[in-house]
Design a protein around this motif. Structure first.
Motif, mmCIF file in Angstrom:
data_model
loop_
_atom_site.group_PDB
_atom_site.id
_atom_site.type_symbol
_atom_site.label_atom_id
_atom_site.label_comp_id
_atom_site.label_asym_id
_atom_site.label_seq_id
_atom_site.Cartn_x
_atom_site.Cartn_y
_atom_site.Cartn_z
ATOM 1 N N GLY A 99 30.008 -11.042 56.381
ATOM 2 C CA GLY A 99 28.751 -10.310 56.546
ATOM 3 C C GLY A 99 27.546 -11.196 56.296
ATOM 4 O O GLY A 99 26.523 -11.085 56.989
ATOM 5 N N LEU A 100 27.669 -12.096 55.330
ATOM 6 C CA LEU A 100 26.588 -13.035 55.029
ATOM 7 C C LEU A 100 26.237 -13.867 56.262
ATOM 8 O O LEU A 100 25.071 -14.013 56.624
ATOM 9 C CB LEU A 100 27.014 -13.948 53.876
ATOM 10 C CG LEU A 100 25.950 -14.864 53.287
ATOM 11 C CD1 LEU A 100 25.048 -14.096 52.339
ATOM 12 C CD2 LEU A 100 26.610 -16.023 52.539
ATOM 13 N N GLY A 101 27.260 -14.407 56.919
ATOM 14 C CA GLY A 101 27.026 -15.222 58.107
ATOM 15 C C GLY A 101 26.446 -14.420 59.254
ATOM 16 O O GLY A 101 25.502 -14.851 59.926
ATOM 17 N N LEU A 102 26.994 -13.232 59.478
ATOM 18 C CA LEU A 102 26.510 -12.391 60.585
ATOM 19 C C LEU A 102 25.053 -11.998 60.395
ATOM 20 O O LEU A 102 24.243 -12.083 61.327
ATOM 21 C CB LEU A 102 27.381 -11.142 60.686
ATOM 22 C CG LEU A 102 28.791 -11.340 61.260
ATOM 23 C CD1 LEU A 102 29.660 -10.122 60.970
ATOM 24 C CD2 LEU A 102 28.731 -11.588 62.762
ATOM 25 N N PHE A 103 24.693 -11.578 59.183
ATOM 26 C CA PHE A 103 23.320 -11.136 58.953
ATOM 27 C C PHE A 103 22.332 -12.299 58.888
ATOM 28 O O PHE A 103 21.171 -12.146 59.267
ATOM 29 C CB PHE A 103 23.249 -10.311 57.664
ATOM 30 C CG PHE A 103 23.485 -8.845 57.871
ATOM 31 C CD1 PHE A 103 23.365 -8.268 59.123
ATOM 32 C CD2 PHE A 103 23.831 -8.021 56.813
ATOM 33 C CE1 PHE A 103 23.576 -6.920 59.331
ATOM 34 C CE2 PHE A 103 24.038 -6.660 57.003
ATOM 35 C CZ PHE A 103 23.913 -6.112 58.262
ATOM 36 N N ALA A 104 22.761 -13.459 58.391
ATOM 37 C CA ALA A 104 21.868 -14.617 58.372
ATOM 38 C C ALA A 104 21.482 -15.009 59.794
ATOM 39 O O ALA A 104 20.310 -15.282 60.094
ATOM 40 C CB ALA A 104 22.537 -15.789 57.660
ATOM 41 N N VAL A 105 22.471 -15.015 60.673
ATOM 42 C CA VAL A 105 22.236 -15.380 62.072
ATOM 43 C C VAL A 105 21.410 -14.306 62.774
ATOM 44 O O VAL A 105 20.430 -14.607 63.477
ATOM 45 C CB VAL A 105 23.585 -15.604 62.774
ATOM 46 C CG1 VAL A 105 23.406 -15.651 64.294
ATOM 47 C CG2 VAL A 105 24.238 -16.893 62.278
ATOM 48 N N ALA A 106 21.780 -13.045 62.591
ATOM 49 C CA ALA A 106 21.055 -11.954 63.255
ATOM 50 C C ALA A 106 19.616 -11.870 62.767
ATOM 51 O O ALA A 106 18.686 -11.669 63.557
ATOM 52 C CB ALA A 106 21.773 -10.625 63.016
ATOM 53 N N LEU A 123 13.985 -18.223 56.253
ATOM 54 C CA LEU A 123 13.885 -17.463 55.009
ATOM 55 C C LEU A 123 14.176 -15.980 55.237
ATOM 56 O O LEU A 123 14.826 -15.326 54.412
ATOM 57 C CB LEU A 123 12.495 -17.640 54.396
ATOM 58 C CG LEU A 123 12.165 -19.044 53.896
ATOM 59 C CD1 LEU A 123 10.728 -19.110 53.376
ATOM 60 C CD2 LEU A 123 13.136 -19.479 52.803
ATOM 61 N N LEU A 124 13.711 -15.458 56.370
ATOM 62 C CA LEU A 124 13.977 -14.053 56.661
ATOM 63 C C LEU A 124 15.457 -13.830 56.978
ATOM 64 O O LEU A 124 16.023 -12.792 56.639
ATOM 65 C CB LEU A 124 13.107 -13.579 57.828
ATOM 66 C CG LEU A 124 12.903 -12.057 57.919
ATOM 67 C CD1 LEU A 124 12.308 -11.508 56.621
ATOM 68 C CD2 LEU A 124 12.004 -11.707 59.083
ATOM 69 N N GLY A 125 16.071 -14.820 57.614
ATOM 70 C CA GLY A 125 17.511 -14.740 57.840
ATOM 71 C C GLY A 125 18.279 -14.699 56.534
ATOM 72 O O GLY A 125 19.222 -13.915 56.371
ATOM 73 N N ALA A 155 24.581 -20.858 51.699
ATOM 74 C CA ALA A 155 25.433 -20.652 52.872
ATOM 75 C C ALA A 155 24.675 -19.893 53.957
ATOM 76 O O ALA A 155 24.747 -20.231 55.151
ATOM 77 C CB ALA A 155 26.694 -19.892 52.474
ATOM 78 N N ALA A 156 23.928 -18.857 53.551
ATOM 79 C CA ALA A 156 23.122 -18.106 54.521
ATOM 80 C C ALA A 156 22.050 -18.999 55.132
ATOM 81 O O ALA A 156 21.759 -18.915 56.335
ATOM 82 C CB ALA A 156 22.479 -16.901 53.834
ATOM 83 N N LEU A 157 21.461 -19.860 54.321
ATOM 84 C CA LEU A 157 20.423 -20.772 54.813
ATOM 85 C C LEU A 157 20.977 -21.703 55.883
ATOM 86 O O LEU A 157 20.325 -21.963 56.898
ATOM 87 C CB LEU A 157 19.843 -21.565 53.650
ATOM 88 C CG LEU A 157 18.618 -22.442 53.939
ATOM 89 C CD1 LEU A 157 17.743 -22.533 52.686
ATOM 90 C CD2 LEU A 157 19.013 -23.852 54.363
#
Length: 208
Positions: A99-106, A123-125, A155-157
């Motif tokens: 979920g972290l990866g999906l939402f960071a990208v989206a 930053l918003l990602g 990781a999200a960054l």
């Protein structure tokens, strides 16, 4: 009806984060309403914060009923199948990482579409990615994962930065978006498995 890529990414992240929230609720012994509440909070909070900061009205979670249905579907799945999901190795962590990866990208992709510069978009990602998990953890009185020593926001960054780089280089989204999701996911999982930590200030945490 074919859904846009942005909505598909959001729905996937919503469902996965919803499962992670519901699994945590089951582990804490919450009832069906607690499971649904934690699933919805984990699934929708990050995207709602993102949309409010972007001035997207109404927020996607309210404008598109599929988001709420995805979160509730995740809660229902966990309610009936949590024993099977528990057979996975550390399911909450794995689902949270995905979920972290999906939402960071989206989140980063949507910020770029709204005309934000690369750094604010990244930053918003990150905020989109960590927001739902933070609300989920706070509801069960846990310190949010983003504030712990494990690599999480980093990781999200990385996932969001890959989206920005792909956008700057005009690379096809069909390659850039999966690479961003996978990179954030793998970095998060490896950091937990190998005990990696984000860098600290020199001399911090030492006794006076």
């Amino acid at each position: 009806m074919t859904l846009p890529v942005g909505i598909l990414l959001d729905l996937a992240g919503t469902f996965v984060f919803g499962i992670s929230g519901a699994m945590l609720a089951v582990r804490r012994g919450l009832d069906v309403f607690g499971i649904a509440a934690l699933a919805v909070a984990a699934a929708l909070a990050g995207g709602m914060i993102r949309d409010m900061l972007l001035g997207a009205e109404p927020v996607a979670a309210f404008a598109q009923p599929l988001y709420l249905w995805a979160a509730l579907a995740a809660a229902g799945l966990v309610f009936f199948a949590h024993r099977a999901l528990e057979r996975l190795a550390n399911p909450v962590m794995l689902l949270d990482a995905l979920g972290l990866g999906l939402f960071a990208v989206a989140g980063c992709r949507k910020a770029l579409q709204f005309g934000l510069d690369p750094l604010p978009a990244i930053l918003l990602g990150v905020l989109t990615a960590v927001g739902g998990g933070a609300v989920r953890d706070l509801l069960v009185t846990e310190v949010p994962r983003v504030l712990r020593e494990e690599v999480y926001a980093l990781a999200a960054l990385v996932g969001a930065a890959i989206v920005v780089i792909g956008d700057r280089l005009s690379l096809p989204e069909i390659w850039v978006l999966p690479v961003g999701v996978l990179s954030a996911f793998l970095l998060r999982v490896l950091s937990v498995r190998r005990g990696w930590q984000a860098p600290k200030a020199p001399g911090s945490g030492s006794p006076d």
